[in-house]
Motif scaffolding. Structure first.
Motif, PDB file in Angstrom:
ATOM      1  N   LEU A   1       0.824  -1.197   0.000  1.00 21.21           N
ATOM      2  CA  LEU A   1       0.000   0.000   0.000  1.00 21.21           C
ATOM      3  C   LEU A   1       0.863   1.254   0.000  1.00 21.21           C
ATOM      4  O   LEU A   1       1.999   1.243   0.463  1.00 21.21           O
ATOM      5  CB  LEU A   1      -0.913   0.012   1.227  1.00 21.21           C
ATOM      6  N   THR A   2       0.294   2.337  -0.486  1.00 17.71           N
ATOM      7  CA  THR A   2       0.961   3.632  -0.482  1.00 17.71           C
ATOM      8  C   THR A   2       0.383   4.485   0.643  1.00 17.71           C
ATOM      9  O   THR A   2      -0.826   4.771   0.640  1.00 17.71           O
ATOM     10  CB  THR A   2       0.762   4.358  -1.820  1.00 17.71           C
ATOM     11  N   PRO A   3       1.192   4.877   1.622  1.00 20.54           N
ATOM     12  CA  PRO A   3       0.683   5.725   2.706  1.00 20.54           C
ATOM     13  C   PRO A   3       0.151   7.053   2.182  1.00 20.54           C
ATOM     14  O   PRO A   3       0.554   7.528   1.114  1.00 20.54           O
ATOM     15  CB  PRO A   3       1.904   5.930   3.605  1.00 20.54           C
ATOM     16  N   VAL A   4      -0.742   7.644   2.931  1.00 23.03           N
ATOM     17  CA  VAL A   4      -1.342   8.924   2.555  1.00 23.03           C
ATOM     18  C   VAL A   4      -1.232   9.881   3.739  1.00 23.03           C
ATOM     19  O   VAL A   4      -0.860   9.483   4.845  1.00 23.03           O
ATOM     20  CB  VAL A   4      -2.823   8.755   2.153  1.00 23.03           C
ATOM     21  N   THR A   5      -1.580  11.118   3.488  1.00 26.35           N
ATOM     22  CA  THR A   5      -1.751  12.103   4.557  1.00 26.35           C
ATOM     23  C   THR A   5      -3.231  12.471   4.604  1.00 26.35           C
ATOM     24  O   THR A   5      -3.788  12.922   3.596  1.00 26.35           O
ATOM     25  CB  THR A   5      -0.898  13.352   4.325  1.00 26.35           C
ATOM     26  N   ALA A   6      -3.853  12.249   5.737  1.00 24.77           N
ATOM     27  CA  ALA A   6      -5.289  12.501   5.889  1.00 24.77           C
ATOM     28  C   ALA A   6      -5.501  13.409   7.094  1.00 24.77           C
ATOM     29  O   ALA A   6      -4.530  13.815   7.768  1.00 24.77           O
ATOM     30  CB  ALA A   6      -6.043  11.185   6.049  1.00 24.77           C
ATOM     31  N   GLU A   7      -6.760  13.714   7.370  1.00 23.67           N
ATOM     32  CA  GLU A   7      -7.048  14.539   8.541  1.00 23.67           C
ATOM     33  C   GLU A   7      -8.388  14.166   9.152  1.00 23.67           C
ATOM     34  O   GLU A   7      -9.299  13.687   8.482  1.00 23.67           O
ATOM     35  CB  GLU A   7      -7.027  16.030   8.190  1.00 23.67           C
ATOM     36  N   ILE A   8      -8.445  14.365  10.455  1.00 24.06           N
ATOM     37  CA  ILE A   8      -9.703  14.365  11.199  1.00 24.06           C
ATOM     38  C   ILE A   8      -9.753  15.705  11.913  1.00 24.06           C
ATOM     39  O   ILE A   8      -8.927  15.986  12.782  1.00 24.06           O
ATOM     40  CB  ILE A   8      -9.784  13.211  12.212  1.00 24.06           C
ATOM     41  N   TYR A   9     -10.679  16.536  11.496  1.00 26.01           N
ATOM     42  CA  TYR A   9     -10.730  17.874  12.090  1.00 26.01           C
ATOM     43  C   TYR A   9     -11.846  17.949  13.127  1.00 26.01           C
ATOM     44  O   TYR A   9     -12.744  17.105  13.173  1.00 26.01           O
ATOM     45  CB  TYR A   9     -10.912  18.948  11.013  1.00 26.01           C
ATOM     46  N   GLN A  10     -11.761  18.955  13.968  1.00 23.90           N
ATOM     47  CA  GLN A  10     -12.757  19.178  15.003  1.00 23.90           C
ATOM     48  C   GLN A  10     -13.564  20.427  14.661  1.00 23.90           C
ATOM     49  O   GLN A  10     -12.992  21.491  14.400  1.00 23.90           O
ATOM     50  CB  GLN A  10     -12.099  19.339  16.366  1.00 23.90           C
ATOM     51  N   LYS A  11     -14.871  20.255  14.642  1.00 18.66           N
ATOM     52  CA  LYS A  11     -15.777  21.358  14.351  1.00 18.66           C
ATOM     53  C   LYS A  11     -17.086  21.106  15.075  1.00 18.66           C
ATOM     54  O   LYS A  11     -17.591  19.969  15.081  1.00 18.66           O
ATOM     55  CB  LYS A  11     -16.011  21.472  12.837  1.00 18.66           C
ATOM     56  N   ASP A  12     -17.646  22.144  15.675  1.00 16.48           N
ATOM     57  CA  ASP A  12     -18.893  22.034  16.431  1.00 16.48           C
ATOM     58  C   ASP A  12     -18.776  20.973  17.521  1.00 16.48           C
ATOM     59  O   ASP A  12     -19.714  20.203  17.775  1.00 16.48           O
ATOM     60  CB  ASP A  12     -20.073  21.715  15.507  1.00 16.48           C
ATOM     61  N   ARG A  13     -17.586  20.912  18.111  1.00 23.11           N
ATOM     62  CA  ARG A  13     -17.300  19.976  19.203  1.00 23.11           C
ATOM     63  C   ARG A  13     -17.590  18.529  18.799  1.00 23.11           C
ATOM     64  O   ARG A  13     -18.194  17.751  19.532  1.00 23.11           O
ATOM     65  CB  ARG A  13     -18.084  20.366  20.458  1.00 23.11           C
ATOM     66  N   ALA A  14     -17.131  18.195  17.605  1.00 24.64           N
ATOM     67  CA  ALA A  14     -17.265  16.826  17.091  1.00 24.64           C
ATOM     68  C   ALA A  14     -16.094  16.549  16.156  1.00 24.64           C
ATOM     69  O   ALA A  14     -15.485  17.474  15.597  1.00 24.64           O
ATOM     70  CB  ALA A  14     -18.588  16.639  16.360  1.00 24.64           C
ATOM     71  N   PHE A  15     -15.745  15.264  16.006  1.00 28.69           N
ATOM     72  CA  PHE A  15     -14.728  14.857  15.045  1.00 28.69           C
ATOM     73  C   PHE A  15     -15.375  14.656  13.674  1.00 28.69           C
ATOM     74  O   PHE A  15     -16.495  14.145  13.562  1.00 28.69           O
ATOM     75  CB  PHE A  15     -14.080  13.528  15.471  1.00 28.69           C
ATOM     76  N   HIS A  16     -14.645  15.046  12.636  1.00 33.78           N
ATOM     77  CA  HIS A  16     -15.096  14.859  11.257  1.00 33.78           C
ATOM     78  C   HIS A  16     -13.932  14.327  10.416  1.00 33.78           C
ATOM     79  O   HIS A  16     -12.897  14.987  10.339  1.00 33.78           O
ATOM     80  CB  HIS A  16     -15.585  16.182  10.661  1.00 33.78           C
ATOM     81  N   PRO A  17     -14.069  13.127   9.824  1.00 26.43           N
ATOM     82  CA  PRO A  17     -15.187  12.186   9.947  1.00 26.43           C
ATOM     83  C   PRO A  17     -15.104  11.422  11.264  1.00 26.43           C
ATOM     84  O   PRO A  17     -14.078  11.462  11.949  1.00 26.43           O
ATOM     85  CB  PRO A  17     -14.972  11.252   8.753  1.00 26.43           C
ATOM     86  N   THR A  18     -16.151  10.691  11.575  1.00 27.57           N
ATOM     87  CA  THR A  18     -16.136   9.892  12.805  1.00 27.57           C
ATOM     88  C   THR A  18     -15.444   8.550  12.590  1.00 27.57           C
ATOM     89  O   THR A  18     -15.032   7.918  13.552  1.00 27.57           O
ATOM     90  CB  THR A  18     -17.558   9.655  13.326  1.00 27.57           C
ATOM     91  N   VAL A  19     -15.341   8.113  11.328  1.00 25.95           N
ATOM     92  CA  VAL A  19     -14.607   6.892  10.990  1.00 25.95           C
ATOM     93  C   VAL A  19     -13.733   7.184   9.779  1.00 25.95           C
ATOM     94  O   VAL A  19     -14.225   7.633   8.740  1.00 25.95           O
ATOM     95  CB  VAL A  19     -15.544   5.704  10.682  1.00 25.95           C
ATOM     96  N   LEU A  20     -12.430   6.945   9.920  1.00 22.28           N
ATOM     97  CA  LEU A  20     -11.464   7.190   8.850  1.00 22.28           C
ATOM     98  C   LEU A  20     -10.691   5.908   8.589  1.00 22.28           C
ATOM     99  O   LEU A  20     -10.244   5.246   9.531  1.00 22.28           O
ATOM    100  CB  LEU A  20     -10.499   8.311   9.261  1.00 22.28           C
ATOM    101  N   ILE A  21     -10.522   5.551   7.316  1.00 25.65           N
ATOM    102  CA  ILE A  21      -9.738   4.386   6.919  1.00 25.65           C
ATOM    103  C   ILE A  21      -8.469   4.869   6.238  1.00 25.65           C
ATOM    104  O   ILE A  21      -8.532   5.642   5.272  1.00 25.65           O
ATOM    105  CB  ILE A  21     -10.527   3.473   5.963  1.00 25.65           C
TER     106      ILE A  21
END
Length: 213
Positions: free
Chosen positions: A50-70
C-alpha cells in the motif's frame, strides 16, 4: 518436434498469464433486528503493498469529522481544530497511543499510524467527542452501503477466506469480528450490534479509562 514446441508455448503462456481478479459480495445484517448494517468496515485478512497517505480528522462544532477514517499503514493523520474552543485529542488503543494536549489551530506535526488495527479517539475536554481510525494493511477494504452490501476485489485464490467486519456499535469495537468463507459466492454475514445509545454512557466510560491511565 512439433509436440515439443507446443509444450514450450503452453508453458510460456502459463507463466505469462496474470492472476485473474475475482469479486466477493457480502451483505452485513444485525442479528438482533435482521436489518442491513450500513457503514460497516469490511476487509479481507491479507497483506498488500500500500501507499501511505496524509489525511485529517478535524474538530468542528465539538465533534470529530469524519467519525470513521480508513487509512493505509504508514499514513500520517493531522488533527486541525476548527472550533472556537480548545481540544485535547488522545488515544490509548494498542494500534496507536498518543496524546495531543490542549490546543487550538493545527498541531505542529501529524501523527504516524504505523500498525494495523482500530484506533479509538476521544477528547479529554468534551466527553461527547468520539471517532475511530481503521489502519489497514490490505486494499481489499471498504464500507457497506445503505443496504449493508459491499463488493471487494480479490485474486482468484483457492481455499477459505477470512473476512473481517468492524462497526462502532460492536460490543467490543476495539477489534473486528471474523467470518470464514469457503468460496466467493455472494452471501449474508450476521453480526451482533449493541443498541443505539440513548445516553452518553459509552463515551463516559472512555473518559473514565483515560483518567485512570
Amino acid at each position: 518436434m512439433i509436440k515439443k514446441l507446443l509444450v514450450v508455448v503452453l508453458v510460456l503462456l502459463t507463466w505469462s498469464t496474470p492472476v485473474l481478479a475475482s469479486e466477493l459480495t457480502v451483505t452485513v445484517t444485525d442479528s438482533g433486528s435482521n436489518e442491513p448494517v450500513p457503514d460497516a468496515v469490511v476487509y479481507l485478512d491479507r497483506i498488500d503493498t500500500l501507499t501511505p497517505v496524509t489525511a485529517e480528522i478535524y474538530q468542528k462544532d465539538r465533534a470529530f469529522h469524519p467519525t470513521v477514517l480508513i487509512v493505509p499503514v504508514g499514513s500520517l493523520v493531522e488533527f486541525p481544530n476548527r472550533d472556537n474552543t480548545q481540544h485535547h485529542v488522545y488515544s490509548f488503543s494498542p494500534a496507536k497511543t498518543f496524546n495531543i494536549e490542549l490546543y487550538a489551530g493545527k498541531p505542529e506535526a501529524p501523527i504516524l499510524f504505523d500498525k494495523p488495527g482500530v484506533v479509538e479517539l476521544g477528547c479529554n475536554i468534551h466527553d461527547r467527542m468520539r471517532a475511530f481510525i481503521i489502519v489497514t494493511d490490505t486494499n481489499a477494504i471498504g464500507r457497506t452501503d445503505a443496504e449493508g452490501r459491499i463488493t471487494l476485489a480479490t485474486s482468484a485464490e483457492t481455499g477459505p477466506l477470512t473476512v473481517n467486519i468492524w462497526h462502532q456499535r460492536l460490543p467490543d469495537n476495539t477489534r473486528p469480528v471474523e467470518r470464514k468463507l469457503d468460496n466467493l459466492v455472494a452471501q449474508t454475514l450476521t453480526i451482533n450490534l449493541a443498541p443505539k445509545p440513548e445516553t452518553d454512557d459509552a463515551i463516559n466510560l472512555l473518559q473514565q479509562r483515560f483518567r485512570e491511565l
